[in-house]
Each structure stands twice: as structure tokens, then as C-alpha cells.
Design a protein around this motif. Structure first.
Motif, PDB file in Angstrom:
ATOM      1  N   MET A 193       0.833  -1.186   0.000  1.00 27.37           N
ATOM      2  CA  MET A 193       0.000   0.000   0.000  1.00 27.37           C
ATOM      3  C   MET A 193       0.874   1.244   0.000  1.00 27.37           C
ATOM      4  O   MET A 193       2.036   1.194   0.403  1.00 27.37           O
ATOM      5  N   THR A 194       0.285   2.355  -0.496  1.00 28.84           N
ATOM      6  CA  THR A 194       1.016   3.611  -0.492  1.00 28.84           C
ATOM      7  C   THR A 194       1.365   3.991   0.947  1.00 28.84           C
ATOM      8  O   THR A 194       0.632   3.693   1.877  1.00 28.84           O
ATOM      9  N   MET A 224      -2.937  -1.950  -2.911  1.00 27.09           N
ATOM     10  CA  MET A 224      -3.889  -0.888  -2.600  1.00 27.09           C
ATOM     11  C   MET A 224      -3.226   0.462  -2.855  1.00 27.09           C
ATOM     12  O   MET A 224      -2.204   0.786  -2.250  1.00 27.09           O
ATOM     13  N   VAL A 225      -3.818   1.219  -3.767  1.00 26.50           N
ATOM     14  CA  VAL A 225      -3.296   2.549  -4.076  1.00 26.50           C
ATOM     15  C   VAL A 225      -4.239   3.592  -3.480  1.00 26.50           C
ATOM     16  O   VAL A 225      -5.456   3.481  -3.585  1.00 26.50           O
ATOM     17  N   ASN A 281      -1.491 -12.020 -10.874  1.00 32.47           N
ATOM     18  CA  ASN A 281      -2.783 -12.577 -10.455  1.00 32.47           C
ATOM     19  C   ASN A 281      -3.177 -12.123  -9.048  1.00 32.47           C
ATOM     20  O   ASN A 281      -3.534 -12.931  -8.184  1.00 32.47           O
ATOM     21  N   ILE A 282      -3.106 -10.799  -8.815  1.00 35.04           N
ATOM     22  CA  ILE A 282      -3.500 -10.249  -7.515  1.00 35.04           C
ATOM     23  C   ILE A 282      -4.493  -9.106  -7.713  1.00 35.04           C
ATOM     24  O   ILE A 282      -4.602  -8.538  -8.797  1.00 35.04           O
ATOM     25  N   PHE A 283      -5.203  -8.769  -6.661  1.00 37.86           N
ATOM     26  CA  PHE A 283      -6.233  -7.732  -6.693  1.00 37.86           C
ATOM     27  C   PHE A 283      -5.622  -6.331  -6.687  1.00 37.86           C
ATOM     28  O   PHE A 283      -4.510  -6.122  -6.191  1.00 37.86           O
ATOM     29  N   VAL A 284      -6.403  -5.382  -7.205  1.00 41.57           N
ATOM     30  CA  VAL A 284      -6.069  -3.960  -7.086  1.00 41.57           C
ATOM     31  C   VAL A 284      -7.235  -3.248  -6.411  1.00 41.57           C
ATOM     32  O   VAL A 284      -8.383  -3.350  -6.853  1.00 41.57           O
ATOM     33  N   ILE A 285      -6.939  -2.554  -5.315  1.00 40.81           N
ATOM     34  CA  ILE A 285      -7.945  -1.791  -4.580  1.00 40.81           C
ATOM     35  C   ILE A 285      -7.616  -0.313  -4.683  1.00 40.81           C
ATOM     36  O   ILE A 285      -6.498   0.105  -4.368  1.00 40.81           O
ATOM     37  N   PRO A 289     -11.811   1.572 -14.460  1.00 38.50           N
ATOM     38  CA  PRO A 289     -12.723   0.482 -14.855  1.00 38.50           C
ATOM     39  C   PRO A 289     -12.166  -0.918 -14.650  1.00 38.50           C
ATOM     40  O   PRO A 289     -12.930  -1.893 -14.650  1.00 38.50           O
ATOM     41  N   ASP A 290     -10.848  -1.027 -14.458  1.00 40.52           N
ATOM     42  CA  ASP A 290     -10.257  -2.355 -14.273  1.00 40.52           C
ATOM     43  C   ASP A 290      -9.798  -2.620 -12.842  1.00 40.52           C
ATOM     44  O   ASP A 290      -9.212  -3.675 -12.568  1.00 40.52           O
ATOM     45  N   ALA A 291     -10.042  -1.670 -11.941  1.00 41.32           N
ATOM     46  CA  ALA A 291      -9.736  -1.920 -10.528  1.00 41.32           C
ATOM     47  C   ALA A 291     -10.746  -2.921  -9.980  1.00 41.32           C
ATOM     48  O   ALA A 291     -11.923  -2.903 -10.359  1.00 41.32           O
ATOM     49  N   ASP A 292     -10.315  -3.797  -9.107  1.00 41.64           N
ATOM     50  CA  ASP A 292     -11.226  -4.796  -8.548  1.00 41.64           C
ATOM     51  C   ASP A 292     -12.210  -4.158  -7.572  1.00 41.64           C
ATOM     52  O   ASP A 292     -13.387  -4.516  -7.548  1.00 41.64           O
TER      53      ASP A 292
END
Length: 349
Positions: free
Chosen positions: A1-2, A49-50, A71-75, A91-94
Motif C-alpha cells: 500500500m502507499t 492498494m493505491v 494474479n492479484i487484486f487492485v484496490i 474500470p479495471d480496478a477490482d
């Protein structure tokens, strides 16, 4: 995370067995470097997480590409960058998360919204879990609204602000900043850490949020945002260092600057009638896990530790913004003169 966030955003993953790893952010744009993010990914990494700090958004397309590769999530943590109901995140963030807390741009005195994409199973699971949480009555919401209305009026009205500061500081002997921060904390301390999040929001809060979203005036918001951009440009031209001044898409939430001497700058600007704060309500540095191989975010800490928060926001009239920026520039010049004079005296000893 940031590497800057509120403590709760660090504690919550830990309560679920996850270990937050901070990623440095740049001073000029307040965004992480994609290569730095990928370098910290391991087979145990679950998500990226950004956070869009102080209203600075940036394109996370390259970050999403890295996430898909592993193969990991983006929040998206967009709690500080809401700028209209038509903007719903990448549009492509989970997941894209928005906050409507007390001092957020579009406050409903609490509550949040999460957009879940391309994962019906996850959405249904989240919904099922939420339905098991206790409901909060409307009475508590109205009580909180009245409690928060007082500091908000004081913060948003120049005349009221000066009067309240005088009464609280001089007559009552209380630091008004600490009082304001305690009143508007998004997550006040209370027993049972996760319990304060695991609640269904009151119906009245949802109604208030819906009304505010429908009434949101994009043109008016953009005009006010442009006033804040102009103020920022004036500060930068005047020699004041403003984090995120080169961000291409900034909507402003809190208004930090950095100074070579935080305490002295605070005193000088206070003497000039500016209600500056040495810290935000809750934001903190995200430190590296103890005993890990990950480096401490030194670059981020270097400027974060020197931040002062200015009383500049969307509800301040343009004329007042320009007047305050002039005072700030003159104050920082005074600070630099004082420091130069001290250095000269020391060099002669």
C-alpha cells in the motif's frame, strides 16, 4: 500500500492475517513508482492498494497490468479524491472505495461506498456479511450530525473561526485544534476494534448521501477546484513547496505544504492570523513490517514529517484564498530570512 494512510487501513488487514507493506510515493505527484510496487511483490502478495492522497488522482493502468501479471487484486482507496458521482474509479480496478466522513468533500457525516467489479461471487459474499451486522438507528446519526455541525461551521466560516478560536484558546485555555480533531475523527477510539466498522449505516445517512449525490454541482465544484489550483500555483511561484503540485488530476482534500522548520513556520503563520495545523486528523506514515526485508519509506517520511496543513478548501471564497496565499508566501519568506540570519551568526562564531 502507499506509504501514507490512516492507522485503521493498516490495522484492518493485520486483523485478518495480512501484512501491509509500504511503497514510497513521490513528492511532486504523490504517487508510487510502478517498478517499486512490482519489486515488493512476492508469492504471498494478495493485493495492491493505491491511495489517492490529498485529492491527487493518477492513472493506475500500469499498476493494474502488474497486478494481472501476478494474479492479484487492485484496490483503489479514493477516500480523499471524490469529485462527483460520475467518477467511479478505474474500470479495471477490482474495488474502488469512497468515503463520506465528516470532513470529506461530500460529507454525509459518515458512511462509505465500495464499487466491486467483475466478481459477482465476491460481491454477494460481501453483501451477505454486511447483512449480519447490527443496524445503527437514525437517532445516533442525527446526534452525530449535530455534534459535527459545530466544528464544520467553525472551519468553514472565517468570522466564526476567529471568534471560536479566541473563546476556546484564550478564555477556556483549550487547544482548539486538538478539540476539532477529536470531534471530527472518522473512527473514534472505542472498545472492540473491528466492531466499530461492522455496522449497517442508518437509513437517514443513506438518504442524506443520496440527496447530496443528486444535488452535486459539477460545474460549481470545478470552479472551486480551479480556485484551489490557482492558489497552489501562486504558492509554488512564491517559493512554497506543495506536495502533489505536479499531479495532473488534483481535486484537493486537505492542503499541505512542507517547510524547512515546521515549528517555526507554524508560529509565524499563526502570528499572521492563519489557522494552520501541524498534523491532519488521522493520516500517518505506514511503516515497514518489523523484522522484514522491506525498507523503511525514508523518502516519504522525509516530507511527511515536515507537513503543515493550511486552512484552504473548496468553501473558501477566491478572494480569501488569494489573500491567504500571499500571507503564506510572505510568512515562508520571513522563515527563510530568519533561518539565513541564524546560519550567518553561527558561521561567524
Amino acid at each position: 500500500m502507499t506509504a501514507i494512510n490512516i492507522p485503521e487501513m493498516v490495522k484492518i488487514p493485520r486483523y485478518h492475517g495480512l501484512i501491509p507493506v509500504p511503497v514510497e510515493i513521490s513528492f511532486n505527484e504523490l504517487k508510487p513508482n510502478v517498478a517499486d510496487i512490482e519489486a515488493k511483490i512476492t508469492p504471498k502478495t494478495k493485493c495492491i492498494m493505491v491511495s489517492y492522497l490529498y485529492g491527487c488522482e493518477y492513472d493506475i493502468t500500469e499498476i493494474i497490468k502488474v497486478a494481472k501479471k501476478h494474479n492479484i487484486f487492485v484496490i483503489e482507496d479514493a477516500a480523499e479524491s471524490f469529485h462527483g458521482p460520475q467518477h467511479t474509479g478505474h474500470p479495471d480496478a477490482d474495488l474502488s472505495m469512497y468515503s463520506f466522513g465528516t470532513i470529506k468533500i461530500l460529507t454525509a457525516y459518515g458512511g462509505s461506498m465500495t464499487i466491486v467489479r467483475n466478481n459477482d461471487a465476491l460481491y454477494r459474499k460481501m453483501q451477505q456479511i454486511q447483512e449480519t451486522y447490527p443496524k445503527v438507528g437514525d437517532k445516533l446519526f442525527w446526534k452525530k450530525s449535530l455534534k459535527n455541525a459545530v466544528p464544520l461551521i467553525a472551519l468553514n466560516s472565517h468570522f466564526v473561526n476567529r471568534a471560536v478560536r479566541y473563546i476556546i484558546n484564550e478564555k477556556l485555555g483549550i487547544d482548539h485544534r486538538e478539540l476539532v480533531v477529536s470531534l471530527i475523527r472518522g473512527f473514534p477510539d472505542e472498545p472492540g476494534f473491528l466492531g466499530k466498522f461492522r455496522k449497517q449505516v442508518p437509513v437517514a445517512m443513506l438518504v442524506m448521501l443520496l440527496i447530496r449525490l443528486k444535488a452535486f454541482n459539477s460545474k460549481d465544484f470545478e470552479n472551486k477546484t480551479q480556485n484551489l489550483r490557482d492558489a497552489m500555483n501562486n504558492l509554488v511561484k512564491g517559493g512554497v513547496k506543495v506536495p502533489g503540485s505536479e499531479a495532473k488530476d488534483r481535486h484537493f482534500w486537505l492542503y499541505p505544504i512542507t517547510t524547512p522548520d515546521k515549528d517555526e513556520a507554524f508560529n509565524i503563520l499563526q502570528a499572521r492570523g492563519l489557522d494552520v495545523y501541524k498534523r491532519s486528523t488521522q493520516l500517518r506514515l505506514v511503516e515497514s513490517p518489523v523484522g522484514s526485508k522491506y525498507e523503511f519509506p525514508e523518502k516519504t517520511n522525509d516530507f511527511f514529517d515536515r507537513l503543515l496543513y493550511l486552512p484552504l478548501h473548496h468553501e473558501v471564497p477566491r478572494e480569501d484564498l488569494m489573500a491567504m496565499t500571499k500571507e503564506i508566501i510572505d510568512g515562508i519568506k520571513e522563515l527563510n530570512t530568519v533561518k539565513a540570519s541564524k546560519m550567518n551568526r553561527q558561521s561567524k562564531l
